[in-house]
Design an enzyme around this catalytic site. Sequence first.
Site, mmCIF file in Angstrom:
data_model
loop_
_atom_site.group_PDB
_atom_site.id
_atom_site.type_symbol
_atom_site.label_atom_id
_atom_site.label_comp_id
_atom_site.label_asym_id
_atom_site.label_seq_id
_atom_site.Cartn_x
_atom_site.Cartn_y
_atom_site.Cartn_z
ATOM 1 C CE LYS A 111 -1.694 1.866 3.977
ATOM 2 N NZ LYS A 111 -1.490 3.306 4.178
ATOM 3 C CG ASN A 112 2.275 2.663 3.554
ATOM 4 O OD1 ASN A 112 1.125 3.034 3.298
ATOM 5 N ND2 ASN A 112 2.662 2.315 4.759
ATOM 6 C CB CYS A 126 -4.582 6.386 10.581
ATOM 7 S SG CYS A 126 -5.222 5.096 9.516
ATOM 8 N NE ARG A 173 -0.002 10.426 10.003
ATOM 9 C CZ ARG A 173 -0.363 9.332 9.332
ATOM 10 N NH1 ARG A 173 -1.624 8.931 9.345
ATOM 11 N NH2 ARG A 173 0.510 8.677 8.602
ATOM 12 C CG ASP A 195 2.798 1.233 9.521
ATOM 13 O OD1 ASP A 195 3.096 1.511 8.350
ATOM 14 O OD2 ASP A 195 2.522 2.093 10.384
ATOM 15 N NE ARG A 200 -6.980 5.014 4.603
ATOM 16 C CZ ARG A 200 -6.129 5.666 5.404
ATOM 17 N NH1 ARG A 200 -6.493 5.968 6.626
ATOM 18 N NH2 ARG A 200 -4.941 6.007 4.973
HETATM 19 C C1 EPZ Z 1 4.216 6.653 6.576
HETATM 20 O O1 EPZ Z 1 3.524 7.757 7.144
HETATM 21 C C2 EPZ Z 1 3.185 5.546 6.461
HETATM 22 N N1 EPZ Z 1 2.089 5.999 5.601
HETATM 23 C C3 EPZ Z 1 2.649 5.179 7.840
HETATM 24 O O2 EPZ Z 1 1.831 4.007 7.652
HETATM 25 C C4 EPZ Z 1 3.802 4.783 8.752
HETATM 26 O O3 EPZ Z 1 3.300 4.594 10.062
HETATM 27 C C5 EPZ Z 1 4.874 5.883 8.765
HETATM 28 O O4 EPZ Z 1 5.281 6.194 7.419
HETATM 29 C C6 EPZ Z 1 6.113 5.456 9.552
HETATM 30 O O5 EPZ Z 1 6.652 4.299 8.975
HETATM 31 C C7 EPZ Z 1 2.297 6.019 4.257
HETATM 32 O O6 EPZ Z 1 3.354 5.668 3.771
HETATM 33 C C8 EPZ Z 1 1.129 6.484 3.425
HETATM 34 P P1 EPZ Z 1 6.610 9.714 8.623
HETATM 35 P P2 EPZ Z 1 4.225 9.217 7.145
HETATM 36 O O7 EPZ Z 1 6.705 10.972 7.877
HETATM 37 O O8 EPZ Z 1 5.050 9.364 5.929
HETATM 38 C C9 EPZ Z 1 7.240 12.917 12.043
HETATM 39 C C10 EPZ Z 1 -0.065 2.696 7.649
HETATM 40 O O9 EPZ Z 1 -0.605 2.098 8.591
HETATM 41 N N2 EPZ Z 1 7.217 13.906 10.960
HETATM 42 O O10 EPZ Z 1 7.637 8.644 8.377
HETATM 43 O O11 EPZ Z 1 3.176 10.210 7.441
HETATM 44 C C11 EPZ Z 1 5.895 12.233 12.274
HETATM 45 O O12 EPZ Z 1 5.072 13.008 13.136
HETATM 46 C C12 EPZ Z 1 0.420 4.107 7.851
HETATM 47 O O13 EPZ Z 1 0.162 2.189 6.516
HETATM 48 C C13 EPZ Z 1 7.509 15.237 11.248
HETATM 49 O O14 EPZ Z 1 7.767 15.596 12.407
HETATM 50 O O15 EPZ Z 1 5.169 9.059 8.414
HETATM 51 C C14 EPZ Z 1 6.304 10.916 12.876
HETATM 52 O O16 EPZ Z 1 6.520 11.084 14.259
HETATM 53 C C15 EPZ Z 1 0.042 4.670 9.204
HETATM 54 N N3 EPZ Z 1 7.492 16.144 10.237
HETATM 55 C C16 EPZ Z 1 7.640 10.606 12.203
HETATM 56 O O17 EPZ Z 1 8.106 11.851 11.669
HETATM 57 C C17 EPZ Z 1 7.221 15.797 8.940
HETATM 58 O O18 EPZ Z 1 7.245 16.671 8.055
HETATM 59 C C18 EPZ Z 1 7.560 9.602 11.071
HETATM 60 O O19 EPZ Z 1 6.552 10.057 10.189
HETATM 61 C C19 EPZ Z 1 6.916 14.441 8.662
HETATM 62 C C20 EPZ Z 1 6.931 13.506 9.687
#
Ligand code: EPZ
Length: 421
Positions: free
Chosen positions: A22-23, A117, A122, A306, A398
């Site tokens: 998915k991702n 979610c 986020r 995840d 989803r």
């Molecule tokens: C991706 O989300 C995945 N979603 C999430 O999977 C997954 O939990 C996450 O990566 C971590 O592996 C998709 O790929 C669509 P991040 P993403 O940016 O990209 C912080 C699922 O169940 N952060 O890696 O949104 C953030 O708050 C979903 O498939 C900032 O601070 O996650 C978090 O603490 C749920 N500033 C950490 O980084 C930013 O600009 C990691 O977030 C971006 C992120």
Amino acid sequence: MEKLVIKGPTPLKGEIRINGAKNAAVAILPATLLIDGICTIDNLPHISDVLLSCEILEKFGAKIKWNTKNCITIDTRNVHTTKAPLDLTSKFRASYYIIGSMLSRKKEIEVGMPGGCQLGARPVDQHIKGFEMLGADVTLGNGTIYAKADKLVGNSIYMDIVSVGATINIMLAATLAEGTTTIDNAAKEPHVVDVANFLNTMGADIRGAGTDVIKINGVKKLNGNATYSVVPDQIEAGTFMLAAVATKGNLILKNCITKHLESITAKIIEVGGVVEDYGDSLRVYCERRPSKANIKTLPHPGFPTDLQPQMGVVLSLAEGTSIINESIWESRFQYTQELNKMGAKITAQGKTAIIEGVEELSGSPVYSTDLRAGAALIIAGTAAHGVTEVYNLQYIDRGYEDIEERFRSIGANIERINEDN
Ligand code: EPZ
């Protein structure tokens, strides 16, 4: 309202084929906007996030032909707008990839703040930092993000935090930029690598994906004219592995990349399970009650956030007391309240959960609070004694294709009921 009705306990046995990730899919689809041509994408999971991504692309002018349920041919030669449909993009998190793609394609885009979610705040500050360092002006206001650039010029970008989305989005914005971009402290997840592989297949020049430093040499054009198959889903594979352990089952997973599953395999062995690695498939089983273990979720190659809820189910049934430390998201323990309704003994406080293992869980009505929590509740219902009803299926649909059919194919007593009928 739809619900899944599950009768347990049932050990999950048999063979299951793992779908495309998915991702990776939700990033590769918007990445087609970088292509002034036609390409084919295979091994797409048939899930609502993919269907939504396709609907958004068609609003931008893309022509999509469904060759099979899991394969599309997409023509992005005629992209005629720079304004994403706010009603659609606010429905999921991955809509932010439209920004990186459209900055490359049209140097201008307006898109609604992404949804997704509820796992806590986020933020998208790292995405914006990357776009601005490539020369874009980004403004946020009344629920939208507006980005515009005269031109995009390569730069060296050090990520303040390891971010899957920001790493991918910056890659999308840098692919057609002038000069070279380096992303330091990059995310290394398999789906990050898959997006880089897709772009390179279409003519990009991206090296180092999967390491801390990704180098993107901007190219003039991506011409498509190729077929790309989405990488097998690490998280779906881990979900079924942990389902086998929680139900004392015995599963063969086909079409998976065992190298991507090393952190999950290590934990399954630690709690007393067995994983037989066949390279592109594996067998996983657990013939006895799992032992306790401690989990700390981390960016890849650490234990994936995840799979934290699914692991929480295994530890709820383990012998002894386990601790989970969720280092990525502020609120990813909402599922524990639902498991406690089933007899689990979990105390969640902030980013830590203490799990006192119990002999068995008992069926109950439970409510999915996010995509992976929903999967965890299905696993719990299959392992529990009695009847479990899982609600809020929109989250599960989803990310998991035909979830009840696939669990039924490995022995689960599960069906989808529409209460309104
Ligand atoms: C991706 O989300 C995945 N979603 C999430 O999977 C997954 O939990 C996450 O990566 C971590 O592996 C998709 O790929 C669509 P991040 P993403 O940016 O990209 C912080 C699922 O169940 N952060 O890696 O949104 C953030 O708050 C979903 O498939 C900032 O601070 O996650 C978090 O603490 C749920 N500033 C950490 O980084 C930013 O600009 C990691 O977030 C971006 C992120």
